[in-house]
Design a protein around this motif. Structure first.
Motif, PDB file in Angstrom:
ATOM      1  N   GLN A 202       0.794  -1.222   0.000  1.00  0.00           N
ATOM      2  CA  GLN A 202       0.000   0.000   0.000  1.00  0.00           C
ATOM      3  C   GLN A 202       0.832   1.282   0.000  1.00  0.00           C
ATOM      4  O   GLN A 202       0.319   2.335  -0.362  1.00  0.00           O
ATOM      5  N   VAL A 203       2.094   1.210   0.397  1.00  0.00           N
ATOM      6  CA  VAL A 203       2.899   2.429   0.512  1.00  0.00           C
ATOM      7  C   VAL A 203       4.136   2.379  -0.384  1.00  0.00           C
ATOM      8  O   VAL A 203       4.355   3.264  -1.221  1.00  0.00           O
ATOM      9  N   LEU A 205       5.379   0.011  -2.750  1.00  0.00           N
ATOM     10  CA  LEU A 205       5.243  -0.300  -4.177  1.00  0.00           C
ATOM     11  C   LEU A 205       4.616   0.847  -4.971  1.00  0.00           C
ATOM     12  O   LEU A 205       5.110   1.187  -6.052  1.00  0.00           O
ATOM     13  N   PRO A 206       3.523   1.455  -4.483  1.00  0.00           N
ATOM     14  CA  PRO A 206       2.994   2.606  -5.241  1.00  0.00           C
ATOM     15  C   PRO A 206       3.997   3.740  -5.400  1.00  0.00           C
ATOM     16  O   PRO A 206       3.961   4.468  -6.392  1.00  0.00           O
ATOM     17  N   ALA A 207       4.908   3.887  -4.435  1.00  0.00           N
ATOM     18  CA  ALA A 207       5.881   4.979  -4.516  1.00  0.00           C
ATOM     19  C   ALA A 207       6.959   4.728  -5.554  1.00  0.00           C
ATOM     20  O   ALA A 207       7.614   5.675  -6.009  1.00  0.00           O
ATOM     21  N   ILE A 208       7.160   3.467  -5.950  1.00  0.00           N
ATOM     22  CA  ILE A 208       8.254   3.159  -6.872  1.00  0.00           C
ATOM     23  C   ILE A 208       7.752   2.652  -8.221  1.00  0.00           C
ATOM     24  O   ILE A 208       8.530   2.065  -8.982  1.00  0.00           O
ATOM     25  N   ILE A 209       6.487   2.867  -8.540  1.00  0.00           N
ATOM     26  CA  ILE A 209       5.936   2.347  -9.796  1.00  0.00           C
ATOM     27  C   ILE A 209       6.728   2.820 -11.013  1.00  0.00           C
ATOM     28  O   ILE A 209       7.100   2.003 -11.875  1.00  0.00           O
ATOM     29  N   PRO A 210       7.014   4.128 -11.169  1.00  0.00           N
ATOM     30  CA  PRO A 210       7.784   4.534 -12.363  1.00  0.00           C
ATOM     31  C   PRO A 210       9.150   3.868 -12.456  1.00  0.00           C
ATOM     32  O   PRO A 210       9.568   3.436 -13.535  1.00  0.00           O
ATOM     33  N   THR A 211       9.845   3.757 -11.316  1.00  0.00           N
ATOM     34  CA  THR A 211      11.154   3.106 -11.321  1.00  0.00           C
ATOM     35  C   THR A 211      11.039   1.628 -11.618  1.00  0.00           C
ATOM     36  O   THR A 211      11.855   1.055 -12.360  1.00  0.00           O
ATOM     37  N   MET A 212      10.020   0.984 -11.062  1.00  0.00           N
ATOM     38  CA  MET A 212       9.822  -0.439 -11.303  1.00  0.00           C
ATOM     39  C   MET A 212       9.532  -0.712 -12.775  1.00  0.00           C
ATOM     40  O   MET A 212      10.049  -1.671 -13.358  1.00  0.00           O
ATOM     41  N   VAL A 213       8.712   0.138 -13.380  1.00  0.00           N
ATOM     42  CA  VAL A 213       8.391  -0.039 -14.802  1.00  0.00           C
ATOM     43  C   VAL A 213       9.640   0.178 -15.655  1.00  0.00           C
ATOM     44  O   VAL A 213       9.857  -0.533 -16.645  1.00  0.00           O
TER      45      VAL A 213
END
Length: 285
Positions: A202-203, A205-213
């Protein structure tokens, strides 16, 4: 007897449907610029390939580069049609795409899990980070003889090689991003009583979505690179095999066709990652 209303009374008197507020017209000013921007993006993206194609055609037609070094676009197109009619080209594309997607999926999932361990645990970072950093420096071709020794010239060998190529970009980018998530967001989640898994989902993973993609995109590009490396050194089908087979038979037109197909397939699969990014941003953004 007639009754007349002055202007003020007439304005104040409601008259059913006539008194209802008019429905404003739909505002299309936002959609029009978006469509025009999208059109410009598409045209801009096609500009360089069209210029390259025109230059290619001119070089082959003018005889500046001999045909045995540079086949014409028409001959490459004809080679693709011939292989499609024979049913061979579709098999090469399907087998290579299956290998890439399977290896990419395995490598990315393992990379995300290990990245979570290293990025969220100091003990995990101390134990795993140095060794994984050393393995990341190993060139792709160095893995091939070892995998052939243990797995032979099998599908497992090629998928494992692709998974290795997909693992490291995902692991590197996601682990680094998790270590740099805003500590205030993490503390706020803990204040609300979130456990480690809830905090991650909830905290963090949503914060790193651009980096993860971005890491997934790099992993996908690496997957195609490792696919060709695996198929070049031991395969009977696939685009990498088609490259070596065309070279052995002097079919330069098929070599160019294979390289173009790899570029197109790489771009198509990258577009799928873009759709995944939109979905994740809509869900967690």
């Amino acid at each position: 007897m007639t009754v007349t209303l002055d202007s003020h009374t007439a304005e104040a008197a409601p008259t059913g449907a006539a008194s209802a507020a008019p429905i404003p017209p739909r505002n299309t000013s936002r959609t029009t610029p978006r469509r025009s921007r999208r059109a410009w993006v598409i045209l801009g993206g096609l500009l360089l390939p069209l210029v390259a194609l025109a230059s290619w055609q001119w070089l082959s037609a003018s005889g500046t580069v001999p045909a045995y070094r540079l086949p014409s676009p028409a001959s490459v197109w004809q080679a693709g049609i011939d292989m499609t009619v024979d049913g061979v080209l579709g098999q090469h594309i399907a087998i290579s795409t299956q290998r890439v997607l399977l290896g990419f999926l395995i490598g990315s999932v393992v990379g995300l899990i290990v990245a979570a361990v290293v990025g969220l645990s100091k003990v995990g970072a101390v134990l795993l980070s140095p060794s994984l950093g050393a393995l990341r420096a190993v060139p792709s071709l160095a893995w091939v003889p070892l995998l052939i020794l243990y797995l032979g010239f099998s599908e497992d060998q090629k998928v494992t090689l692709i998974a290795i190529g997909a693992f490291f970009p995902v692991y590197t980018t996601v682990a680094s991003a998790l270590r740099h998530v805003d500590p205030q967001l993490v503390e706020l989640g803990r204040t609300y009583g979130l456990g480690r898994l809830q905090l991650l989902r909830q905290v963090q993973l949503p914060a790193i979505i651009p980096t993860m993609v971005s890491g997934l995109r790099l992993a996908l590009a690496q997957s195609w690179l490792f696919l060709v490396a695996g198929e070049l050194l031991g395969a009977s089908m696939g685009l990498g095999f088609l490259l070596t087979d065309s070279q052995s038979n002097g079919r330069l037109d098929r070599m160019f066709l294979t390289i173009i197909l790899l570029a197109v397939l790489g771009k198509v699969t990258d577009a799928l990652i873009g759709l995944l990014e939109k979905y994740l941003l809509k869900r967690w953004g």
